[in-house]
Design an enzyme around this catalytic site. Structure first.
Site, PDB file in Angstrom:
ATOM      1  N   HIS A 209       0.973  -1.449  -0.001  1.00  0.00           N
ATOM      2  CA  HIS A 209      -0.104  -0.337   0.268  1.00  0.00           C
ATOM      3  C   HIS A 209       0.402   1.202   0.207  1.00  0.00           C
ATOM      4  CE1 HIS A 209      -3.620   2.386   1.881  1.00  0.00           C
ATOM      5  NE2 HIS A 209      -4.003   2.148   1.125  1.00  0.00           N
ATOM      6  N   LYS A 211       3.224   4.671  -1.269  1.00  0.00           N
ATOM      7  CA  LYS A 211       3.264   5.476  -2.350  1.00  0.00           C
ATOM      8  C   LYS A 211       5.306   6.473  -2.303  1.00  0.00           C
ATOM      9  CE  LYS A 211      -1.283   5.185  -1.385  1.00  0.00           C
ATOM     10  NZ  LYS A 211      -1.917   4.268  -0.174  1.00  0.00           N
ATOM     11  N   ASP A 216      17.642  10.565  -7.291  1.00  0.00           N
ATOM     12  CA  ASP A 216      19.241  10.486  -6.987  1.00  0.00           C
ATOM     13  C   ASP A 216      19.510  10.323  -5.609  1.00  0.00           C
ATOM     14  OD1 ASP A 216      19.692  11.147  -9.312  1.00  0.00           O
ATOM     15  OD2 ASP A 216      19.777  12.976  -9.228  1.00  0.00           O
ATOM     16  N   HIS A 385      -9.177  11.433   1.935  1.00  0.00           N
ATOM     17  CA  HIS A 385      -8.240  10.094   1.660  1.00  0.00           C
ATOM     18  C   HIS A 385      -7.186   9.995   2.829  1.00  0.00           C
ATOM     19  CE1 HIS A 385      -5.721   6.722  -0.377  1.00  0.00           C
ATOM     20  NE2 HIS A 385      -6.592   6.605  -0.098  1.00  0.00           N
ATOM     21  N   LYS A 387      -4.288  10.531   5.681  1.00  0.00           N
ATOM     22  CA  LYS A 387      -3.895   9.792   6.685  1.00  0.00           C
ATOM     23  C   LYS A 387      -3.000  10.166   7.755  1.00  0.00           C
ATOM     24  CE  LYS A 387      -4.358   6.598   3.559  1.00  0.00           C
ATOM     25  NZ  LYS A 387      -5.875   6.716   3.209  1.00  0.00           N
ATOM     26  N   ASP A 392      -0.854  17.484  20.404  1.00  0.00           N
ATOM     27  CA  ASP A 392       0.252  18.387  22.123  1.00  0.00           C
ATOM     28  C   ASP A 392       0.905  19.277  20.722  1.00  0.00           C
ATOM     29  OD1 ASP A 392      -1.464  17.395  22.755  1.00  0.00           O
ATOM     30  OD2 ASP A 392       0.049  15.765  23.965  1.00  0.00           O
TER      31      ASP A 392
END
Length: 468
Positions: A209, A211, A216, A385, A387, A392
């Site tokens: 899952h 990405k 370089d 979408h 996450k 704090d």
């Protein structure tokens, strides 16, 4: 005679799986659930267990991972700054669980939504001199895929080595002609856990899952955004897709590349050795952050431990943005405990998700949240979408991992934990701004009186939460 032998073999296989359940030491409730399925659903119960019930931490299919990583040099550890010392237990937890250390020589740019993210990625790709590594769960045909192709074609002519990896399930719709075009221009293509006879059942439920984009070893990207035109064009059913990504420059990029190279070896069995690059310019804003990889073949449920620790460490507030909040018992207890202890716990979720069954399952926990004082905000105009977890004004997590069993136990995920006040405040302020246009559920009694039909649908979906 035939049926007698068939039944006998089935019973022997069932008892073999029972023995395996007992030896592997699953939670009693989970073991009992699988025993019930195996002995009440002929054939289907065993097939379901083989696909989604096997304990990958006890039965490592990817011994290649251990063989590859033990030959990699130990990543250097940064000395914690004064601000990071208050999080030393979390820093140590991550390092002890997965071996990924704190890095302090980094710059971080938080990117919001598809256009800004891909403009930044394409600009960075144009600067590549040595190599480009690209890894996505979803890589779909369309405008974005074509823009990638044109840039990669140009960089290949300049002599840049390029590797592209995608998940075989997430990118199932990617046309074979696109892959052939990449091969034609000299791009190496890797497919993670492809559909193959013999490994289909054992690997179907475990997906990559992540990405990740690496240029370089100097510039890296990670976050929640996939290569899909839905990030550019509004969805007619659920609205525009809102998501969060990160551009990283500095020492942490080497760790992102380490994740890619490990996954590349698992997918292709090809070892790639790329020396760590030293930045030509000194990083001005030194952002302490820690890359967190997790997967079903790790010794520990790393991402679950990290989320659990951040929740438990919250003293003032804990804000969470996530499309699929389907907490297990430990995460739910920690969220409720924080709220009941006086921590301002807020969840920002879309009013509807891209899967109806998941939507019902997500909503099945709302009553438990409201009863313990957790504030639920439903965004009506966009599909969220991202996450994100921020707490704090001190710490923020941005990455690929949802708060559900699939991300915490079954998928290969990558998050970045940022130990920095200014960036944490930036994430918090965006959260509060998004909540202004969201609908807040605050009345437990009113929500409890929702229709029995809704309660029935939510309860039925909740039964499937381990597989969602």
């Amino acid at each position: 005679m035939f049926w007698t032998i068939t039944i006998l073999l089935y019973v022997l296989l069932a008892f073999g799986i029972v023995a395996k359940l007992l030896i592997n030491g699953m939670r009693p409730s989970k073991s009992l659930a699988w025993l019930l399925a195996i002995f009440t659903i002929p054939i289907g119960g065993i097939l379901l267990y083989l696909m989604v019930g096997r304990n990958r931490r006890k039965n490592k299919l990817f011994t290649l991972k251990d063989d590859f990583t033990k030959n990699l040099p130990e990543p250097p550890r940064s000395k914690p700054t004064e601000n990071v010392k208050q999080h030393r237990n979390l820093v140590n937890l991550i390092y002890g669980s997965c071996g990924y250390p704190l890095t302090c020589n980094n710059s971080v740019e938080i990117l919001r939504d598809g256009k800004a993210t891909f403009d930044c990625i394409f600009n960075a790709l144009e600067t590549a001199k040595d190599h480009i590594h690209i890894q996505y769960y979803i890589f779909e045909d369309g405008e974005l895929a074509e823009r990638f192709f044109k840039i990669l074609e140009t960089k290949r002519k300049e002599g840049v080595s390029i590797r592209v990896m995608y998940d075989s399930v997430g990118s199932f719709s990617l046309d074979e002609s696109y892959k052939k075009r990449l091969n034609t221009i000299g791009v190496e293509v890797g497919q993670f856990l492809p559909f193959r006879l013999g490994k289909f059942i054992s690997s179907l439920n475990y997906r990559n899952h992540r990405k990740i984009v690496i240029i370089d070893n100097i510039i890296g990207f990670t976050g929640g955004i996939n290569v899909s035109d839905k990030y550019l064009k509004e969805d007619t059913e659920i609205g525009s897709w809102q998501d969060t990504h990160m551009k990283i420059e500095g020492d942490a990029v080497n760790l992102l590349n380490r994740i890619f190279l490990t996954d590349w070896y698992l997918a292709t069995e090809k070892e790639v050795k790329i020396p760590s690059n030293t930045l030509k310019k000194e990083i001005q804003h030194k952002i302490p952050l820690q890359i967190v990889p997790s997967g079903p073949d790790d010794d520990f449920a790393v991402m679950e431990q990290v989320y659990f620790k951040i929740i438990n460490n919250a003293k003032d507030y804990l804000y969470i943005v996530n499309p699929y909040i389907i907490p297990n018992h430990a995460i739910l207890q920690s969220l409720q405990t924080a709220a009941l202890s006086g921590v301002d716990v807020r969840l920002l979720i879309s009013a509807t998700t891209d899967y109806k069954m998941v939507d019902w399952c997500v909503r099945s926990y709302f009553e438990s949240y409201l009863k313990s004082g957790i504030k639920v905000h439903l965004h009506p105009d966009a599909f969220i979408h991202s996450k994100i977890m921020v707490s704090d004004d001190k710490i923020a997590s941005i990455g690929t991992a949802n708060l559900d069993n699939r991300s915490l136990q079954q998928n290969y995920e990558t998050n970045a934990i940022i130990y920095h006040e200014a960036l944490s405040i930036q994430v918090k302020e965006q959260f509060l701004k998004d909540c202004e246009s969201a609908i807040r559920l605050s009345d437990f009694d009113a929500y409890h009186k929702r229709s029995k039909r809704k309660k029935l649908l939510e309860g039925a979906a909740k039964l499937l939460s381990p597989m969602l």
